[in-house]
Design a protein around this motif. Sequence first.
Motif, PDB file in Angstrom:
ATOM      1  N   TYR A   1      -5.026   6.265  -2.550  1.00 28.89           N
ATOM      2  CA  TYR A   1      -4.699   5.101  -3.367  1.00 28.89           C
ATOM      3  C   TYR A   1      -3.229   5.153  -3.788  1.00 28.89           C
ATOM      4  N   ASP A   2      -2.818   6.288  -4.323  1.00 31.06           N
ATOM      5  CA  ASP A   2      -1.426   6.438  -4.765  1.00 31.06           C
ATOM      6  C   ASP A   2      -0.444   6.214  -3.619  1.00 31.06           C
ATOM      7  N   GLN A   3      -0.787   6.709  -2.446  1.00 30.90           N
ATOM      8  CA  GLN A   3       0.079   6.540  -1.277  1.00 30.90           C
ATOM      9  C   GLN A   3       0.285   5.062  -0.955  1.00 30.90           C
ATOM     10  N   TYR A   4      -0.814   4.298  -0.888  1.00 28.97           N
ATOM     11  CA  TYR A   4      -0.701   2.885  -0.517  1.00 28.97           C
ATOM     12  C   TYR A   4      -0.124   2.038  -1.648  1.00 28.97           C
ATOM     13  N   VAL A   5      -0.390   2.407  -2.889  1.00 31.76           N
ATOM     14  CA  VAL A   5       0.239   1.707  -4.007  1.00 31.76           C
ATOM     15  C   VAL A   5       1.746   1.940  -3.957  1.00 31.76           C
ATOM     16  N   GLY A   6       2.155   3.155  -3.621  1.00 32.28           N
ATOM     17  CA  GLY A   6       3.577   3.452  -3.498  1.00 32.28           C
ATOM     18  C   GLY A   6       4.271   2.577  -2.468  1.00 32.28           C
ATOM     19  N   GLU A   7       3.547   2.184  -1.453  1.00 29.68           N
ATOM     20  CA  GLU A   7       4.110   1.340  -0.382  1.00 29.68           C
ATOM     21  C   GLU A   7       4.092  -0.149  -0.740  1.00 29.68           C
TER      22      GLU A   7
END
Length: 182
Positions: free
Chosen positions: A85-91
């Motif tokens: 989740y954090d990875q895709y939110v970061g993008e």
Amino acid sequence: MERKKKDMRYLCYPYMRESAATVDFEIRTDSLAVRIGAASALVNAFPNLKQHLIRLTEMAYHVNGSVRGNLAVTERDLEELSLLYDQYVGETKEELNQFVLPLGSNEASSLHIARSEAKKSVRALHKVSQERDVPNVLFDYIHLLANVLFVMAVYVNKQLGIAEIPFKSKSYPKKRRESEND
């Protein structure tokens, strides 16, 4: 043609006649796994995303069996999903500042459909929890899974250059800030 009573070809799911909410949950999470798997077939241009979706398809089946069978979703699985989740939110941070319509590419639309299935799975799990104890990790996992699928959809649209279309609800208008009332 005479059918044998135990011929398994005439049985798609052995618990179909049970009245327990567990049955509806298992059917719903099967649909969730199918939808995530279908989304994975559309994202060949995004190999990392495809691998993530294959893993999430497997996890949807682990969620599926965790009510009737042994709990197969762990805190570590939840942590891994949280990192995803954090990875895709970061993008996609800039695109997540508003509620958006579930539109865009075929890939994103497929992810939005899977997200909707995850929400239906949460609801089905709630019904199960009214009949029996359900570990909180299952609720947390499916809720977070729905949110992961959403940010994945936004990510795909962003990568394909497709702008999100904001949705402004007439049913739930934002409360005016106190500074606007002055």
